[in-house]
Structure formats: structure tokens, C-alpha cells
Scaffold this motif. Sequence first.
Motif, PDB file in Angstrom:
ATOM      1  N   ARG A   2       1.030  -1.104   0.043  1.00 23.86           N
ATOM      2  CA  ARG A   2      -0.173   0.042  -0.127  1.00 23.86           C
ATOM      3  C   ARG A   2       1.080   1.033   0.016  1.00 23.86           C
ATOM      4  O   ARG A   2       1.793   1.373   1.035  1.00 23.86           O
ATOM      5  CB  ARG A   2      -0.959   0.023   1.243  1.00 23.86           C
ATOM      6  CG  ARG A   2      -1.906  -1.186   1.098  1.00 23.86           C
ATOM      7  CD  ARG A   2      -2.849  -1.177   2.167  1.00 23.86           C
ATOM      8  NE  ARG A   2      -3.319  -0.195   2.930  1.00 23.86           N
ATOM      9  CZ  ARG A   2      -4.401   0.264   2.373  1.00 23.86           C
ATOM     10  NH1 ARG A   2      -5.374  -0.604   1.333  1.00 23.86           N
ATOM     11  NH2 ARG A   2      -5.282   1.358   2.687  1.00 23.86           N
ATOM     12  N   VAL A   3       0.651   2.068  -0.949  1.00 27.40           N
ATOM     13  CA  VAL A   3       1.522   3.239  -1.121  1.00 27.40           C
ATOM     14  C   VAL A   3       0.876   4.690  -1.373  1.00 27.40           C
ATOM     15  O   VAL A   3      -0.178   4.653  -1.861  1.00 27.40           O
ATOM     16  CB  VAL A   3       2.385   3.005  -2.548  1.00 27.40           C
ATOM     17  CG1 VAL A   3       3.121   4.142  -2.967  1.00 27.40           C
ATOM     18  CG2 VAL A   3       3.192   1.759  -2.583  1.00 27.40           C
ATOM     19  N   VAL A   4       1.581   5.594  -0.501  1.00 30.77           N
ATOM     20  CA  VAL A   4       1.036   6.728  -0.886  1.00 30.77           C
ATOM     21  C   VAL A   4       1.931   7.602  -1.935  1.00 30.77           C
ATOM     22  O   VAL A   4       3.278   7.443  -1.858  1.00 30.77           O
ATOM     23  CB  VAL A   4       1.018   7.646   0.376  1.00 30.77           C
ATOM     24  CG1 VAL A   4       2.258   7.619   1.231  1.00 30.77           C
ATOM     25  CG2 VAL A   4       0.624   9.168   0.353  1.00 30.77           C
ATOM     26  N   GLY A   5       1.415   8.371  -2.776  1.00 30.03           N
ATOM     27  CA  GLY A   5       2.087   8.980  -3.896  1.00 30.03           C
ATOM     28  C   GLY A   5       2.266  10.428  -3.531  1.00 30.03           C
ATOM     29  O   GLY A   5       1.352  10.904  -3.473  1.00 30.03           O
ATOM     30  N   ILE A  27      -1.769   2.053  -5.017  1.00 35.57           N
ATOM     31  CA  ILE A  27      -1.773   3.681  -4.555  1.00 35.57           C
ATOM     32  C   ILE A  27      -2.877   3.741  -3.674  1.00 35.57           C
ATOM     33  O   ILE A  27      -4.270   3.522  -4.437  1.00 35.57           O
ATOM     34  CB  ILE A  27      -1.745   4.374  -5.542  1.00 35.57           C
ATOM     35  CG1 ILE A  27      -0.582   4.028  -6.900  1.00 35.57           C
ATOM     36  CG2 ILE A  27      -1.743   5.848  -5.354  1.00 35.57           C
ATOM     37  CD1 ILE A  27       0.886   4.228  -6.303  1.00 35.57           C
ATOM     38  N   VAL A  28      -2.834   4.235  -2.498  1.00 26.66           N
ATOM     39  CA  VAL A  28      -4.156   4.400  -1.588  1.00 26.66           C
ATOM     40  C   VAL A  28      -4.371   5.689  -1.488  1.00 26.66           C
ATOM     41  O   VAL A  28      -5.687   6.145  -0.895  1.00 26.66           O
ATOM     42  CB  VAL A  28      -3.818   3.454  -0.231  1.00 26.66           C
ATOM     43  CG1 VAL A  28      -3.775   2.081  -0.565  1.00 26.66           C
ATOM     44  CG2 VAL A  28      -2.619   4.138   0.426  1.00 26.66           C
ATOM     45  N   ALA A 109       4.259   2.587   2.381  1.00 27.38           N
ATOM     46  CA  ALA A 109       5.606   2.986   1.587  1.00 27.38           C
ATOM     47  C   ALA A 109       5.083   4.286   0.849  1.00 27.38           C
ATOM     48  O   ALA A 109       4.008   4.639   0.783  1.00 27.38           O
ATOM     49  CB  ALA A 109       5.825   1.709   0.546  1.00 27.38           C
ATOM     50  N   VAL A 110       5.989   5.047   0.261  1.00 29.63           N
ATOM     51  CA  VAL A 110       6.033   6.280  -0.296  1.00 29.63           C
ATOM     52  C   VAL A 110       6.410   5.973  -1.663  1.00 29.63           C
ATOM     53  O   VAL A 110       7.674   5.659  -2.033  1.00 29.63           O
ATOM     54  CB  VAL A 110       6.593   7.428   0.600  1.00 29.63           C
ATOM     55  CG1 VAL A 110       6.589   8.680  -0.147  1.00 29.63           C
ATOM     56  CG2 VAL A 110       6.204   7.462   1.777  1.00 29.63           C
ATOM     57  N   SER A 111       5.730   6.485  -2.562  1.00 32.57           N
ATOM     58  CA  SER A 111       6.209   6.824  -3.981  1.00 32.57           C
ATOM     59  C   SER A 111       6.488   8.389  -4.243  1.00 32.57           C
ATOM     60  O   SER A 111       5.720   9.191  -3.980  1.00 32.57           O
ATOM     61  CB  SER A 111       5.053   6.483  -5.050  1.00 32.57           C
ATOM     62  OG  SER A 111       5.225   6.940  -6.363  1.00 32.57           O
ATOM     63  N   VAL A 112       7.783   8.563  -4.915  1.00 35.12           N
ATOM     64  CA  VAL A 112       8.316   9.998  -4.943  1.00 35.12           C
ATOM     65  C   VAL A 112       8.873  10.010  -6.394  1.00 35.12           C
ATOM     66  O   VAL A 112       9.598   8.979  -6.815  1.00 35.12           O
ATOM     67  CB  VAL A 112       9.180  10.371  -3.829  1.00 35.12           C
ATOM     68  CG1 VAL A 112      10.344   9.383  -3.879  1.00 35.12           C
ATOM     69  CG2 VAL A 112       9.426  11.841  -3.915  1.00 35.12           C
TER      70      VAL A 112
END
Length: 125
Positions: A2-5, A27-28, A109-112
Motif C-alpha cells: 500500500r503506497v502513498v504517492g 496506490i491508496v 510505502a512512499v512513491s516519489v
Amino acid sequence: MRVVGLVSGGKDSCYNLVQCVAAGHEIVALAHLKPNQAVGDEMDSFMYQTVGSSAVEHIAAAMDLPFYTDTILGAGSVTGRDYTPTQGDEVEDLYRLLSRVASETGAEAVSVGAILSDYQRVRVE
């Protein structure tokens, strides 16, 4: 996972979302730090792209995702390669935002889009 963008509105943060989905991640939510209204729409920042901040929420709407935003209150006071938590630094604004998003969405997790920036990567990690 589960990822925050983290999105700036730039191509790199958007492309990274595509790559996350292609790798099987979910992407949540999307998150964004905007400039303080006192400085206007654009500000000098070691960490954040602020041009286009007003359009970022539309990316979340188009993806039908929750959108989290907060204001950049700090300044880039710790500018060396390594980072240690420092009150008043703009990175602490990111920590505050991501803590809230993780708590409310269960993001792991974080997407950057900071693809080749060690400065930004170290601070997001």
C-alpha cells in the motif's frame, strides 16, 4: 504494498505512480505539500517543486484517490547530504504529512519522483 504517492504535478512524480502500479503496488492516496500563502504559488525550496501546486488535487480526483495536503512551514535549514530531524526544517513538514496519511490509510510505502536526487531521496527515506 500500500503506497502513498507524493505528487508535485511534475512528470517524474506522475511517472513514478505508473511504475508503482506496474510493479503490483496499490496506490491508496496522493499527498502534496503546498507553499505557504504568504509566499504565493512559487517558493524556493531544496525539497519541493511548488509550481503547479494548484492543479495537483485534480490528479487525485482523476485517479479517484483520497488527497492529503499540508503547508510548507519550514525552510531548508539542513542542506548537507545527510539529514537528521531538525525542528523548523521543511522536511519535518513532510514527516508530519506522511505520518497522518499512514495513520489514516495504512500506507506502508512512499512513491516519489525524486528519481536522481540523493538530497531528496535521503530525506524521504
